[in-house]
Motif scaffolding. Structure first.
Motif, PDB file in Angstrom:
ATOM      1  N   ASP A 242       0.660  -1.322   0.197  1.00  0.00           N
ATOM      2  CA  ASP A 242       0.012  -0.004   0.339  1.00  0.00           C
ATOM      3  C   ASP A 242       1.037   1.203   0.257  1.00  0.00           C
ATOM      4  N   ASN A 243       0.459   2.624  -0.299  1.00  0.00           N
ATOM      5  CA  ASN A 243       0.755   3.685  -1.472  1.00  0.00           C
ATOM      6  C   ASN A 243       1.181   4.314   0.508  1.00  0.00           C
ATOM      7  N   GLU A 244       0.696   4.513   0.801  1.00  0.00           N
ATOM      8  CA  GLU A 244       0.354   4.749   2.686  1.00  0.00           C
ATOM      9  C   GLU A 244       2.256   4.354   3.197  1.00  0.00           C
ATOM     10  N   SER A 245       2.023   3.205   3.507  1.00  0.00           N
ATOM     11  CA  SER A 245       3.413   2.527   4.046  1.00  0.00           C
ATOM     12  C   SER A 245       4.673   2.669   3.603  1.00  0.00           C
ATOM     13  N   GLN A 246       4.636   2.592   2.557  1.00  0.00           N
ATOM     14  CA  GLN A 246       5.995   2.720   1.730  1.00  0.00           C
ATOM     15  C   GLN A 246       6.428   4.464   1.993  1.00  0.00           C
ATOM     16  N   ILE A 247       4.993   5.527   1.680  1.00  0.00           N
ATOM     17  CA  ILE A 247       5.744   7.128   1.409  1.00  0.00           C
ATOM     18  C   ILE A 247       6.023   6.547   3.210  1.00  0.00           C
ATOM     19  N   ALA A 248       5.228   6.197   4.240  1.00  0.00           N
ATOM     20  CA  ALA A 248       5.579   6.402   5.256  1.00  0.00           C
ATOM     21  C   ALA A 248       7.461   5.887   5.890  1.00  0.00           C
ATOM     22  N   LEU A 249       7.375   4.605   5.103  1.00  0.00           N
ATOM     23  CA  LEU A 249       9.302   4.018   5.437  1.00  0.00           C
ATOM     24  C   LEU A 249       9.611   4.645   4.612  1.00  0.00           C
ATOM     25  N   LEU A 250       9.491   5.466   4.056  1.00  0.00           N
ATOM     26  CA  LEU A 250      10.146   6.650   3.017  1.00  0.00           C
ATOM     27  C   LEU A 250      10.814   7.590   3.804  1.00  0.00           C
ATOM     28  N   GLY A 251       9.974   7.790   4.842  1.00  0.00           N
ATOM     29  CA  GLY A 251      10.179   9.250   5.563  1.00  0.00           C
ATOM     30  C   GLY A 251      10.829   8.744   7.141  1.00  0.00           C
ATOM     31  N   PHE A 252      10.791   7.685   7.873  1.00  0.00           N
ATOM     32  CA  PHE A 252      11.291   7.243   8.452  1.00  0.00           C
ATOM     33  C   PHE A 252      12.966   7.152   8.277  1.00  0.00           C
ATOM     34  N   ILE A 253      12.621   6.376   7.125  1.00  0.00           N
ATOM     35  CA  ILE A 253      13.761   6.640   6.345  1.00  0.00           C
ATOM     36  C   ILE A 253      14.995   7.986   6.102  1.00  0.00           C
ATOM     37  N   HIS A 254      14.018   8.936   6.084  1.00  0.00           N
ATOM     38  CA  HIS A 254      15.220   9.939   5.762  1.00  0.00           C
ATOM     39  C   HIS A 254      14.918  10.553   6.831  1.00  0.00           C
ATOM     40  N   HIS A 255      14.837  10.703   7.762  1.00  0.00           N
ATOM     41  CA  HIS A 255      14.620  10.912   9.358  1.00  0.00           C
ATOM     42  C   HIS A 255      15.608  10.404   9.890  1.00  0.00           C
ATOM     43  N   LEU A 256      16.188   9.124   9.924  1.00  0.00           N
ATOM     44  CA  LEU A 256      16.964   8.128  10.339  1.00  0.00           C
ATOM     45  C   LEU A 256      18.249   8.750  10.151  1.00  0.00           C
ATOM     46  N   GLY A 257      18.514   9.522   8.753  1.00  0.00           N
ATOM     47  CA  GLY A 257      19.543   9.775   8.177  1.00  0.00           C
ATOM     48  C   GLY A 257      19.528   8.408   7.111  1.00  0.00           C
ATOM     49  N   VAL A 258      19.619   7.263   6.695  1.00  0.00           N
ATOM     50  CA  VAL A 258      20.271   6.259   6.500  1.00  0.00           C
ATOM     51  C   VAL A 258      20.233   6.676   4.819  1.00  0.00           C
ATOM     52  N   ALA A 259      19.225   6.661   4.304  1.00  0.00           N
ATOM     53  CA  ALA A 259      18.714   7.970   2.369  1.00  0.00           C
ATOM     54  C   ALA A 259      18.294   8.854   2.813  1.00  0.00           C
ATOM     55  N   LEU A 260      18.576   9.222   2.010  1.00  0.00           N
ATOM     56  CA  LEU A 260      18.057  11.164   1.998  1.00  0.00           C
ATOM     57  C   LEU A 260      16.474  11.315   0.808  1.00  0.00           C
ATOM     58  N   HIS A 261      15.480  11.584   1.071  1.00  0.00           N
ATOM     59  CA  HIS A 261      14.081  11.508  -0.368  1.00  0.00           C
ATOM     60  C   HIS A 261      13.670  13.002   0.119  1.00  0.00           C
ATOM     61  N   PHE A 262      13.912  13.799  -1.064  1.00  0.00           N
ATOM     62  CA  PHE A 262      13.616  15.395  -1.102  1.00  0.00           C
ATOM     63  C   PHE A 262      12.019  14.531  -2.121  1.00  0.00           C
ATOM     64  N   ASP A 263      10.691  15.546  -1.559  1.00  0.00           N
ATOM     65  CA  ASP A 263       9.935  15.368  -1.833  1.00  0.00           C
ATOM     66  C   ASP A 263       9.037  15.961  -2.962  1.00  0.00           C
ATOM     67  N   GLU A 264      10.034  17.026  -2.480  1.00  0.00           N
ATOM     68  CA  GLU A 264      10.203  18.607  -3.683  1.00  0.00           C
ATOM     69  C   GLU A 264      10.605  18.583  -5.203  1.00  0.00           C
ATOM     70  N   ILE A 265      11.999  17.201  -4.995  1.00  0.00           N
ATOM     71  CA  ILE A 265      12.815  17.553  -5.947  1.00  0.00           C
ATOM     72  C   ILE A 265      11.820  16.482  -6.816  1.00  0.00           C
ATOM     73  N   GLY A 266      11.138  16.719  -7.928  1.00  0.00           N
ATOM     74  CA  GLY A 266      10.407  15.361  -8.433  1.00  0.00           C
ATOM     75  C   GLY A 266      11.108  14.895  -9.554  1.00  0.00           C
ATOM     76  N   LEU A 267      12.110  14.557  -9.168  1.00  0.00           N
ATOM     77  CA  LEU A 267      13.083  13.670  -9.953  1.00  0.00           C
ATOM     78  C   LEU A 267      13.125  12.307 -10.025  1.00  0.00           C
ATOM     79  N   LYS A 268      12.041  11.681 -10.244  1.00  0.00           N
ATOM     80  CA  LYS A 268      12.164  10.137 -10.768  1.00  0.00           C
ATOM     81  C   LYS A 268      13.055   9.380 -10.522  1.00  0.00           C
ATOM     82  N   ASP A 269      13.841   9.620 -11.435  1.00  0.00           N
ATOM     83  CA  ASP A 269      15.537   8.798 -11.415  1.00  0.00           C
ATOM     84  C   ASP A 269      16.216   9.013 -10.413  1.00  0.00           C
ATOM     85  N   THR A 270      15.937  10.453  -9.261  1.00  0.00           N
ATOM     86  CA  THR A 270      17.115  10.215  -8.125  1.00  0.00           C
ATOM     87  C   THR A 270      15.930  10.223  -6.984  1.00  0.00           C
ATOM     88  N   SER A 271      15.538   9.464  -6.600  1.00  0.00           N
ATOM     89  CA  SER A 271      14.442   9.333  -5.472  1.00  0.00           C
ATOM     90  C   SER A 271      14.377   9.340  -3.606  1.00  0.00           C
TER      91      SER A 271
END
Ligand code: GDP
Ligand code: MG
Length: 344
Positions: A242-271
């Motif tokens: 489900d999309n909610e879990s996928q997005i929530a988990l990505l937020g978590f991973i970002h907060h932990l600093g494991v990997a970064l993800h910036f929604d606003e920079i909509g470059l699909k190939d560099t997510s």
């Protein structure tokens, strides 16, 4: 009415989920129905002027020898440690930032709310203590802060106005006078840091087993960035559909600093990107000679000289510049030139 979460600490959804609303909260609870365990993972962020002893202090945590000529740290160095505190197995990530510029510039990429801060001061000279405390306040939220007055072997009488600082900055948990050189006070400080870590509320946040698997796969990536589709594939492999879990988990991973993800920079190939990769690129640009020679104006075609073409191929320049714009590290002058304002 809202959802009452009091008196149920273990099942409290993390802030990242709460912020996103009802659908996310429902999905979170649904995904917790299988195997789950607490995340037990935290960041220790070291801040302070260059040369104050941040890297030397990290070495004390890892029981590595002191080095008189410790070289300056470039970009960020993240070191991981497993430690048992109060029967809990914790994973602690030490974030040691390099020079002052990189700290200013890139600290804001990382939401460091799930952290504990060590503000390292050089006991030999007057320091910008409050300047750093304000910086921590703006990027670290109400994360606990421990003030470390280092180099007490050279200036044992130096101190800060503790009473006054504590009044003004409520997150200060303790002050420690130490010497990373001779080890004075470092053991007490280290115990205190672990004690504060074990008290952090979010250690109790529960994670489904599948989330751990996704995080692990991202940590093990050997490339510096993956596309959004690749990320979703990793999720689907772990049966997170489900999309909610996928997005929530990505937020978590970002907060932990494991990997970064910036929604606003909509470059699909560099997510989903490696934090060292992006900070390394920004650091190279900010410190480039061409930039200082041209009073902060940079023609984008120079990026080919500034950035290592293997690590930062041409089609990634756009991403790094967009990120710098987002965080107001630079502004577009026209299609070909950017202005990097003086950071200090
Ligand atoms: P950083 O830039 O904050 O990471 O600082 P470093 O850990 O690289 O230390 C800067 C310099 O101060 C190095 O030459 C260290 O050897 C030295 N240094 C670090 N801690 C101490 C200390 O407790 N006493 C003394 N005398 N020197 C120290
Ligand atoms: Mg250093």
């Amino acid at each position: 009415g809202g959802i009452c979460l009091e008196g149920n600490p273990v099942e409290t959804p993390p802030l990242e989920i709460l912020e996103k609303g009802k659908d996310f909260i429902n999905t979170y609870f649904k995904s917790l129905q299988g195997a789950k365990r607490p995340l037990n993972e935290v960041k220790v962020v070291l801040v302070g002027e260059g040369g104050s002893g941040k890297t030397s202090l990290v070495k004390r945590f890892f029981k590595e020898p002191f080095y008189e000529n410790e070289p300056q740290t470039h970009g960020i160095v993240i070191k991981d440690m497993k430690v048992k505190v109060n029967e809990k197995d914790l994973i602690v990530h030490f974030w040691d930032f390099g020079g002052q510029e990189i700290m200013h510039a890139t600290h804001q990429f990382f939401l460091s709310l799930r952290s504990i801060y060590l503000l390292v001061l050089d006991g030999r000279r007057e320091d910008k203590t409050e300047y750093w405390l304000k910086h921590i306040e703006s990027f670290g939220g109400d994360s606990p802060v421990i003030i470390v007055i280092n180099k007490c072997d050279e200036n044992p009488s130096f101190d800060v106005n503790r009473k006054w600082l504590i009044e003004k900055y409520k997150n200060i948990k303790a002050f420690y006078k130490v010497s990373c050189k001779n080890g004075y006070g470092t053991e007490d400080l280290i115990s205190k840091v672990f004690e504060e870590l074990s008290k952090l509320d979010y250690l109790k946040v529960m994670w489904p087993e599948a989330w751990f698997n996704v995080k692990f796969k991202i940590e093990e990536l050997t490339c510096d960035y993956i596309s959004h589709e690749d990320y979703l594939m990793i999720c689907r492999d772990e049966k997170i559909y489900d999309n909610e879990s996928q997005i929530a988990l990505l937020g978590f991973i970002h907060h932990l600093g494991v990997a970064l993800h910036f929604d606003e920079i909509g470059l699909k190939d560099t997510s989903v990107i490696n934090p060292r990769w992006v900070t390394g690129g920004v650091y190279a640009i900010l410190n480039s000679e061409i930039l200082s020679k041209n009073q902060g104006i940079l023609c984008l075609s120079y990026l080919e000289d500034i950035l290592d073409p293997i690590i930062y191929p041409r089609d990634k320049h756009h991403y790094i510049i967009e990120l710098m714009k987002k965080f107001e590290l630079c502004y577009s002058l026209d299609g070909n030139n950017i202005l990097v304002p003086d950071l200090l």
